[in-house]
Design a protein around this motif. Structure first.
Motif, PDB file in Angstrom:
ATOM      1  N   LEU A  38       0.851  -1.191   0.000  1.00 13.32           N
ATOM      2  CA  LEU A  38       0.000   0.000   0.000  1.00 13.32           C
ATOM      3  C   LEU A  38       0.883   1.236   0.000  1.00 13.32           C
ATOM      4  O   LEU A  38       1.872   1.296   0.729  1.00 13.32           O
ATOM      5  N   ALA A  39       0.522   2.204  -0.836  1.00  5.91           N
ATOM      6  CA  ALA A  39       1.307   3.437  -0.938  1.00  5.91           C
ATOM      7  C   ALA A  39       0.355   4.630  -0.995  1.00  5.91           C
ATOM      8  O   ALA A  39      -0.764   4.521  -1.513  1.00  5.91           O
ATOM      9  N   PRO A  40       0.784   5.775  -0.470  1.00  2.23           N
ATOM     10  CA  PRO A  40      -0.068   6.965  -0.506  1.00  2.23           C
ATOM     11  C   PRO A  40      -0.353   7.400  -1.942  1.00  2.23           C
ATOM     12  O   PRO A  40       0.537   7.420  -2.784  1.00  2.23           O
ATOM     13  N   GLU A  41      -1.614   7.702  -2.204  1.00  2.00           N
ATOM     14  CA  GLU A  41      -2.059   8.224  -3.504  1.00  2.00           C
ATOM     15  C   GLU A  41      -2.937   9.439  -3.226  1.00  2.00           C
ATOM     16  O   GLU A  41      -4.092   9.295  -2.831  1.00  2.00           O
ATOM     17  N   LYS A  42      -2.376  10.625  -3.415  1.00  2.00           N
ATOM     18  CA  LYS A  42      -3.105  11.854  -3.098  1.00  2.00           C
ATOM     19  C   LYS A  42      -4.424  11.960  -3.857  1.00  2.00           C
ATOM     20  O   LYS A  42      -5.418  12.421  -3.325  1.00  2.00           O
ATOM     21  N   GLY A  43      -4.429  11.532  -5.108  1.00  2.00           N
ATOM     22  CA  GLY A  43      -5.643  11.634  -5.920  1.00  2.00           C
ATOM     23  C   GLY A  43      -6.793  10.791  -5.408  1.00  2.00           C
ATOM     24  O   GLY A  43      -7.956  11.053  -5.719  1.00  2.00           O
ATOM     25  N   TYR A  44      -6.459   9.778  -4.597  1.00  2.00           N
ATOM     26  CA  TYR A  44      -7.497   8.902  -4.039  1.00  2.00           C
ATOM     27  C   TYR A  44      -7.598   9.054  -2.524  1.00  2.00           C
ATOM     28  O   TYR A  44      -8.269   8.268  -1.862  1.00  2.00           O
ATOM     29  N   PHE A  45      -6.906  10.052  -1.975  1.00  4.79           N
ATOM     30  CA  PHE A  45      -7.028  10.395  -0.556  1.00  4.79           C
ATOM     31  C   PHE A  45      -6.786   9.212   0.365  1.00  4.79           C
ATOM     32  O   PHE A  45      -7.471   9.049   1.377  1.00  4.79           O
ATOM     33  N   GLY A  46      -5.825   8.345   0.005  1.00  5.18           N
ATOM     34  CA  GLY A  46      -5.604   7.190   0.863  1.00  5.18           C
ATOM     35  C   GLY A  46      -4.387   6.387   0.479  1.00  5.18           C
ATOM     36  O   GLY A  46      -3.600   6.779  -0.386  1.00  5.18           O
ATOM     37  N   LEU A  47      -4.251   5.251   1.151  1.00  5.38           N
ATOM     38  CA  LEU A  47      -3.228   4.266   0.805  1.00  5.38           C
ATOM     39  C   LEU A  47      -3.862   3.296  -0.171  1.00  5.38           C
ATOM     40  O   LEU A  47      -4.937   2.752   0.087  1.00  5.38           O
ATOM     41  N   VAL A  48      -3.186   3.065  -1.291  1.00  3.57           N
ATOM     42  CA  VAL A  48      -3.750   2.257  -2.372  1.00  3.57           C
ATOM     43  C   VAL A  48      -2.755   1.161  -2.743  1.00  3.57           C
ATOM     44  O   VAL A  48      -1.546   1.376  -2.738  1.00  3.57           O
ATOM     45  N   GLY A  49      -3.274   0.004  -3.070  1.00  7.03           N
ATOM     46  CA  GLY A  49      -2.449  -1.094  -3.538  1.00  7.03           C
ATOM     47  C   GLY A  49      -3.259  -1.987  -4.455  1.00  7.03           C
ATOM     48  O   GLY A  49      -4.457  -1.766  -4.667  1.00  7.03           O
ATOM     49  N   LYS A  50      -2.596  -2.994  -4.993  1.00  7.53           N
ATOM     50  CA  LYS A  50      -3.266  -3.967  -5.860  1.00  7.53           C
ATOM     51  C   LYS A  50      -2.834  -5.356  -5.448  1.00  7.53           C
ATOM     52  O   LYS A  50      -1.676  -5.580  -5.132  1.00  7.53           O
ATOM     53  N   ALA A  51      -3.785  -6.275  -5.454  1.00  7.61           N
ATOM     54  CA  ALA A  51      -3.495  -7.674  -5.126  1.00  7.61           C
ATOM     55  C   ALA A  51      -4.140  -8.557  -6.175  1.00  7.61           C
ATOM     56  O   ALA A  51      -5.123  -8.172  -6.806  1.00  7.61           O
ATOM     57  N   GLN A  52      -3.576  -9.734  -6.348  1.00  7.71           N
ATOM     58  CA  GLN A  52      -4.174 -10.757  -7.214  1.00  7.71           C
ATOM     59  C   GLN A  52      -4.789 -11.814  -6.307  1.00  7.71           C
ATOM     60  O   GLN A  52      -4.096 -12.389  -5.477  1.00  7.71           O
ATOM     61  N   VAL A  53      -6.077 -12.040  -6.453  1.00  4.98           N
ATOM     62  CA  VAL A  53      -6.767 -13.069  -5.678  1.00  4.98           C
ATOM     63  C   VAL A  53      -7.566 -13.922  -6.653  1.00  4.98           C
ATOM     64  O   VAL A  53      -8.385 -13.391  -7.414  1.00  4.98           O
ATOM     65  N   ALA A  54      -7.307 -15.212  -6.645  1.00  6.08           N
ATOM     66  CA  ALA A  54      -7.998 -16.147  -7.548  1.00  6.08           C
ATOM     67  C   ALA A  54      -7.888 -15.676  -8.997  1.00  6.08           C
ATOM     68  O   ALA A  54      -8.845 -15.741  -9.759  1.00  6.08           O
ATOM     69  N   GLY A  55      -6.710 -15.140  -9.355  1.00 12.85           N
ATOM     70  CA  GLY A  55      -6.480 -14.695 -10.723  1.00 12.85           C
ATOM     71  C   GLY A  55      -7.116 -13.366 -11.075  1.00 12.85           C
ATOM     72  O   GLY A  55      -7.030 -12.923 -12.215  1.00 12.85           O
ATOM     73  N   GLN A  56      -7.746 -12.717 -10.101  1.00  8.80           N
ATOM     74  CA  GLN A  56      -8.411 -11.433 -10.358  1.00  8.80           C
ATOM     75  C   GLN A  56      -7.618 -10.291  -9.718  1.00  8.80           C
ATOM     76  O   GLN A  56      -7.213 -10.396  -8.558  1.00  8.80           O
ATOM     77  N   PRO A  57      -7.413  -9.201 -10.455  1.00  5.04           N
ATOM     78  CA  PRO A  57      -6.783  -8.040  -9.834  1.00  5.04           C
ATOM     79  C   PRO A  57      -7.800  -7.311  -8.958  1.00  5.04           C
ATOM     80  O   PRO A  57      -8.956  -7.126  -9.351  1.00  5.04           O
ATOM     81  N   LEU A  58      -7.374  -6.921  -7.767  1.00  2.59           N
ATOM     82  CA  LEU A  58      -8.233  -6.193  -6.837  1.00  2.59           C
ATOM     83  C   LEU A  58      -7.529  -4.945  -6.354  1.00  2.59           C
ATOM     84  O   LEU A  58      -6.353  -4.997  -5.966  1.00  2.59           O
ATOM     85  N   TRP A  59      -8.243  -3.841  -6.340  1.00  4.09           N
ATOM     86  CA  TRP A  59      -7.731  -2.625  -5.726  1.00  4.09           C
ATOM     87  C   TRP A  59      -7.932  -2.738  -4.227  1.00  4.09           C
ATOM     88  O   TRP A  59      -8.968  -3.202  -3.760  1.00  4.09           O
TER      89      TRP A  59
END
Length: 191
Positions: A38-59
Motif C-alpha cells: 500500500l502506498a499513498p495516492e493523493k488523488g485517491y485520498f488514501g493508501l492504495v495497492g493492488k493484489a491478485q486473488v484467484a487470478g483477479q486483480p483487486l484494488w
C-alpha cells in the motif's frame, strides 16, 4: 465480481490500535498475505495497492481521510476506474457483533456508522457489500465514541484478528461473486 476492497479506519498512530480501525487491520493482513504494497495516492485520498486473488486483480484502499470522510476516497477511486457500488466490499468495525463475529451483507442502512454514511452519500448508492467485523458494544450508547476509539484488550484483539483471518479464507468466493458460499463459510460458528 469484486474489484475494490476498502478497509475503514482513522489515520495516524494514535488511532492505529483502536477498535474503529478493524477495517485497516483487515486490509493490512490481506496485503501481507498476498504480497501487496500500500502506498499513498493523493488523488485517491488514501493508501492504495493492488493484489491478485484467484487470478483477479483487486484494488485495495485505506482512506486517509478521517472516518466521517471515507466516501471521498472510495468515490474518487471508484469513479476513475469505473467500479460500480456492487463491485465494492467495505470492511468495517461493527458494534452490534461480538469480537470474533463477522458478517457479510449487501446494502442496507449505515446504522449510524459515519464511514458507511459518507460512502453512501458520495457513491449515491448503498448497494456496496459490507464485511462487518465485530468489536462488541460498551453497553451504554453514551460510551460508544470512547469504546471505538480505545484499544481492545488482548483477548478481544485476538478474536478480531481471528475473524479477519476466517473472512480472508472465503475471499476467493467473494471475488468470484459466490456470495452464498462466502456467507456459509463466514457465518458458520467459529471453531
Amino acid at each position: 465480481m469484486l474489484k475494490l476492497l476498502v478497509g475503514l479506519g482513522n489515520p495516524g498512530p494514535e488511532y492505529a490500535q483502536t477498535r474503529h480501525n478493524a477495517g485497516f487491520w483487515w486490509i493490512d493482513a490481506l496485503a501481507a498475505r498476498h504480497g501487496a504494497r500500500l502506498a499513498p495516492e493523493k488523488g485517491y485520498f488514501g493508501l492504495v495497492g493492488k493484489a491478485q486473488v484467484a487470478g483477479q486483480p483487486l484494488w485495495l484502499l485505506e482512506p486517509m481521510t478521517f472516518m466521517n470522510r471515507s466516501g471521498q476516497a472510495v468515490a474518487a477511486l471508484a469513479r476513475f476506474y469505473r467500479i460500480e457500488p456492487e463491485q465494492i466490499l467495505v470492511v468495517h468495525d461493527e458494534l452490534d457483533l461480538l469480537p470474533g463475529d463477522v458478517r457479510l451483507k449487501q446494502g442496507g442502512s449505515h446504522a449510524g456508522h459515519n464511514g458507511l454514511k459518507d460512502i453512501q452519500a458520495q457513491l449515491g448508492s448503498a448497494a456496496f457489500w459490507r464485511l462487518r467485523i465485530g468489536i462488541g458494544h460498551p453497553g451504554v450508547k453514551s460510551e460508544v465514541i470512547n469504546w471505538v476509539l480505545r484499544k481492545p484488550p488482548a483477548d478481544e484483539r485476538a478474536a478480531i484478528d481471528a475473524a479477519c483471518d476466517r473472512s480472508q479464507q472465503v475471499l476467493e468466493h467473494l471475488v468470484a461473486g459466490e456470495w452464498e458460499a462466502a456467507k456459509r463459510g463466514l457465518h458458520a460458528p467459529a471453531a
